[in-house]
Scaffold this motif. Structure first.
Motif, mmCIF file in Angstrom:
data_model
loop_
_atom_site.group_PDB
_atom_site.id
_atom_site.type_symbol
_atom_site.label_atom_id
_atom_site.label_comp_id
_atom_site.label_asym_id
_atom_site.label_seq_id
_atom_site.Cartn_x
_atom_site.Cartn_y
_atom_site.Cartn_z
ATOM 1 N N MET A 1 0.827 -1.209 0.000
ATOM 2 C CA MET A 1 0.000 0.000 0.000
ATOM 3 C C MET A 1 0.862 1.260 0.000
ATOM 4 O O MET A 1 0.577 2.233 -0.710
ATOM 5 N N ILE A 2 1.948 1.238 0.796
ATOM 6 C CA ILE A 2 2.833 2.403 0.850
ATOM 7 C C ILE A 2 3.497 2.630 -0.508
ATOM 8 O O ILE A 2 3.601 3.763 -0.997
ATOM 9 N N ILE A 3 3.969 1.555 -1.133
ATOM 10 C CA ILE A 3 4.638 1.689 -2.430
ATOM 11 C C ILE A 3 3.669 2.233 -3.472
ATOM 12 O O ILE A 3 4.003 3.141 -4.254
ATOM 13 N N ALA A 4 2.439 1.705 -3.491
ATOM 14 C CA ALA A 4 1.450 2.184 -4.453
ATOM 15 C C ALA A 4 1.090 3.640 -4.186
ATOM 16 O O ALA A 4 0.955 4.449 -5.112
ATOM 17 N N SER A 5 0.962 4.004 -2.911
ATOM 18 C CA SER A 5 0.574 5.370 -2.558
ATOM 19 C C SER A 5 1.654 6.383 -2.881
ATOM 20 O O SER A 5 1.368 7.573 -3.034
ATOM 21 N N SER A 6 2.908 5.929 -2.980
ATOM 22 C CA SER A 6 3.992 6.862 -3.257
ATOM 23 C C SER A 6 3.919 7.432 -4.672
ATOM 24 O O SER A 6 4.580 8.430 -4.973
ATOM 25 N N THR A 219 9.068 4.512 0.981
ATOM 26 C CA THR A 219 9.378 3.460 0.007
ATOM 27 C C THR A 219 10.875 3.343 -0.217
ATOM 28 O O THR A 219 11.429 2.235 -0.284
ATOM 29 N N ILE A 220 11.546 4.493 -0.313
ATOM 30 C CA ILE A 220 13.000 4.480 -0.481
ATOM 31 C C ILE A 220 13.669 3.849 0.737
ATOM 32 O O ILE A 220 14.607 3.043 0.612
ATOM 33 N N MET A 221 13.196 4.202 1.939
ATOM 34 C CA MET A 221 13.738 3.618 3.165
ATOM 35 C C MET A 221 13.529 2.106 3.189
ATOM 36 O O MET A 221 14.402 1.345 3.617
ATOM 37 N N LEU A 222 12.353 1.667 2.742
ATOM 38 C CA LEU A 222 12.064 0.231 2.698
ATOM 39 C C LEU A 222 13.021 -0.485 1.765
ATOM 40 O O LEU A 222 13.553 -1.552 2.094
ATOM 41 N N LEU A 224 16.044 0.513 0.906
ATOM 42 C CA LEU A 224 17.367 0.501 1.531
ATOM 43 C C LEU A 224 17.469 -0.600 2.583
ATOM 44 O O LEU A 224 18.493 -1.284 2.682
ATOM 45 N N THR A 225 16.404 -0.784 3.367
ATOM 46 C CA THR A 225 16.412 -1.820 4.398
ATOM 47 C C THR A 225 16.508 -3.214 3.783
ATOM 48 O O THR A 225 17.293 -4.058 4.227
ATOM 49 N N LEU A 226 15.715 -3.456 2.742
ATOM 50 C CA LEU A 226 15.740 -4.772 2.096
ATOM 51 C C LEU A 226 17.084 -5.038 1.434
ATOM 52 O O LEU A 226 17.591 -6.159 1.472
ATOM 53 N N VAL A 227 17.671 -4.010 0.824
ATOM 54 C CA VAL A 227 18.986 -4.163 0.209
ATOM 55 C C VAL A 227 20.038 -4.491 1.268
ATOM 56 O O VAL A 227 20.900 -5.360 1.069
ATOM 57 N N ALA A 228 19.952 -3.799 2.424
ATOM 58 C CA ALA A 228 20.917 -4.051 3.491
ATOM 59 C C ALA A 228 20.800 -5.486 4.004
ATOM 60 O O ALA A 228 21.807 -6.170 4.220
ATOM 61 N N LEU A 229 19.575 -5.958 4.192
ATOM 62 C CA LEU A 229 19.388 -7.331 4.665
ATOM 63 C C LEU A 229 19.856 -8.347 3.625
ATOM 64 O O LEU A 229 20.421 -9.387 3.974
#
Length: 253
Positions: A1-6, A219-222, A224-229
């Motif tokens: 939902m956040i990605i779509a809303s962005s 969305t950008i923060m999300l 970055l988090t997924l890339v870091a993991l």
């Protein structure tokens, strides 16, 4: 939902007006959003460096020099890990005020310094667990052989122990950075005017309604988090760890 809303071109998230990239341009166009994101990234990086440095030393000490002290220290780290953030925040704020104002230590009145201290508390425990878990599963024979060859303790640490622990060190650094990015409770207590991190900015934005640019930056923060993991898993995989070992290392077991 956040990605779509962005990708919403409307003024608020609750109303969809059309598809576009206007929300992403707010990161550059609006100084308040840009400053909040930069504060979060700067704080996250410094806190991750500090937590990695102290956590690595603590993890190596617990793994290579076990004893009664290590049990007490693990208990202390466990206490840090399970203490609710609101308790940490309530305890940390008057302490920082005492150091910065009553004792006149100006460094503790700096917003970035206060955020780094608050964010690194939990991360130090996480890095300690990860590094300890990595070294406990490895034999100390290489370090003993280095000592038998008359290498100095610092040389053994630099050329043997640290390379063995490096995958866990890198994993701890990336996890510390991601943990800092979403730290809201402690940041809301210790932050000062002019150094508002992104999560606190979002929290304050609830009063006027959530706008699409908040979803865009989130969305950008999300990402970055997924890339870091993903990088954490890749580093441990390239070090030869199995999926089970990766899971154990990342949970500190």
């Amino acid at each position: 939902m956040i990605i779509a809303s962005s990708f919403n071109t409307g003024r608020l998230l609750v109303a969809w007006d059309g598809f576009g990239f206007d929300a992403f341009t707010a990161l550059v166009a609006k100084p308040a959003i840009r400053d909040a994101v930069l504060v979060s990234i700067q704080t996250g990086f410094i806190a991750a460096v500090l937590a990695t440095l102290l956590g690595t030393l603590a993890g190596i000490a617990m793994a290579r020099h076990p004893g009664r002290w290590a049990l007490w220290f693990i208990g202390l780290l466990l206490l840090v890990s399970v203490t609710p953030e609101i308790v940490d925040a309530v305890a940390l704020l008057p302490w920082l005020v005492f150091l910065g104002q009553d004792l006149g230590l100006g460094v503790f009145s700096d917003g970035i310094v206060r955020l780094v201290i608050g964010h690194s508390l939990f991360s130090i425990a996480v890095v300690s667990y990860i590094v300890r878990a990595r070294l406990v599963g490895l034999e100390a024979q290489l370090e003993e052989a280095s000592a038998d060859l008359y290498a100095r303790p610092f040389t053994t640490f630099r050329r043997v122990t640290l390379p063995l622990a490096m995958p866990a060190v890198l994993a701890g650094f990336l996890l510390s950075f991601t943990l800092s990015l979403d730290n809201t409770v402690i940041a809301a207590f210790v932050q000062v005017s002019g150094t508002t991190p992104w999560p606190v900015y979002v929290l304050s934005a609830l009063r006027s309604g959530l706008r699409p640019e908040i979803a865009a930056v989130s969305t950008i923060m999300l990402v970055l988090t997924l890339v870091a993991l993903a990088l954490v898993a890749l580093v441990l995989r390239r070090a030869g760890d199995s999926a089970t070992q990766i899971a154990r290392t990342m949970t500190g077991n």
